[in-house]
Write a protein that holds these residues in place. Sequence first.
Motif, short mmCIF file in Angstrom:
data_model
loop_
_atom_site.label_atom_id
_atom_site.label_comp_id
_atom_site.label_asym_id
_atom_site.label_seq_id
_atom_site.Cartn_x
_atom_site.Cartn_y
_atom_site.Cartn_z
N ARG A 138 17.99 2.93 -23.05
CA ARG A 138 17.46 4.29 -23.15
C ARG A 138 18.09 5.24 -22.14
O ARG A 138 17.70 6.40 -22.04
CB ARG A 138 15.96 4.28 -22.94
CG ARG A 138 15.19 3.55 -23.99
CD ARG A 138 13.79 4.02 -23.92
NE ARG A 138 12.81 2.99 -24.09
CZ ARG A 138 11.51 3.21 -23.94
NH1 ARG A 138 11.08 4.39 -23.58
NH2 ARG A 138 10.65 2.24 -24.12
N LYS A 139 19.03 4.74 -21.37
CA LYS A 139 19.74 5.52 -20.34
C LYS A 139 18.76 6.17 -19.35
O LYS A 139 18.88 7.33 -18.98
CB LYS A 139 20.65 6.54 -21.00
CG LYS A 139 21.67 5.83 -21.89
CD LYS A 139 22.65 6.69 -22.51
CE LYS A 139 23.67 5.97 -23.35
NZ LYS A 139 23.26 4.86 -24.15
N LEU A 140 17.80 5.37 -18.91
CA LEU A 140 16.74 5.83 -18.01
C LEU A 140 16.92 5.36 -16.57
O LEU A 140 16.15 5.77 -15.69
CB LEU A 140 15.38 5.32 -18.50
CG LEU A 140 14.83 5.93 -19.76
CD1 LEU A 140 13.65 5.11 -20.29
CD2 LEU A 140 14.43 7.37 -19.52
N LEU A 141 17.91 4.53 -16.32
CA LEU A 141 18.02 3.94 -14.99
C LEU A 141 18.14 5.00 -13.90
O LEU A 141 17.49 4.91 -12.86
CB LEU A 141 19.20 2.97 -14.93
CG LEU A 141 19.27 2.09 -13.70
CD1 LEU A 141 18.00 1.28 -13.51
CD2 LEU A 141 20.47 1.16 -13.77
N TRP A 142 18.94 6.02 -14.12
CA TRP A 142 19.08 7.07 -13.10
C TRP A 142 17.74 7.74 -12.81
O TRP A 142 17.45 8.07 -11.67
CB TRP A 142 20.12 8.12 -13.53
CG TRP A 142 19.69 9.00 -14.67
CD1 TRP A 142 19.94 8.80 -16.00
CD2 TRP A 142 18.94 10.22 -14.58
NE1 TRP A 142 19.39 9.81 -16.74
CE2 TRP A 142 18.77 10.71 -15.90
CE3 TRP A 142 18.39 10.95 -13.54
CZ2 TRP A 142 18.09 11.88 -16.20
CZ3 TRP A 142 17.71 12.13 -13.82
CH2 TRP A 142 17.57 12.58 -15.15
#
Length: 153
Positions: A138-142
């Motif tokens: 989900r490209k949430l790591l940042w």
Amino acid sequence: QQQQQHQQHRKPSKDSLSSTEGPGGAGDACTSAVWDVRRYPLGQSHITHMVQVLTEWREPNPIRGVVLSRFVVHIPEELQLKFVRCFFADTEASPPPAAESGDGAQQASPPTLMLEDVPLPTETLPRDRFPLVELLDRKLLWLVTHFVRDLDL
């Protein structure tokens, strides 16, 4: 199936804003809005627009919360930081004109950011719902590195 994919990538609309009224009804000063965009995968242009709205909105009843669930692309670091700052009180910023006038008005607190139903910042994320592979997909790591104190990867 193509129609379903198209609907998943539509831009958030005004329908994604919901409002709640205070005890006094529609004219009550406690009216607030929640920007619920969790059904939309967010890209750079969405985040740019959200930062603009969250930092420049001059209405007396600001957006009180933002709910999201995923991003579709990598968001540039400078934009990430601008987005993150929208959800923390800026102690170094100059007070708004109403507060300077001495009429007792106070600067509004920042809106609450929610990852689905989890208010951020938080101590931990539920591992069963947010394992590393899910955060990466989900490209949430940042985002979670800024808002989750004990990030167990």
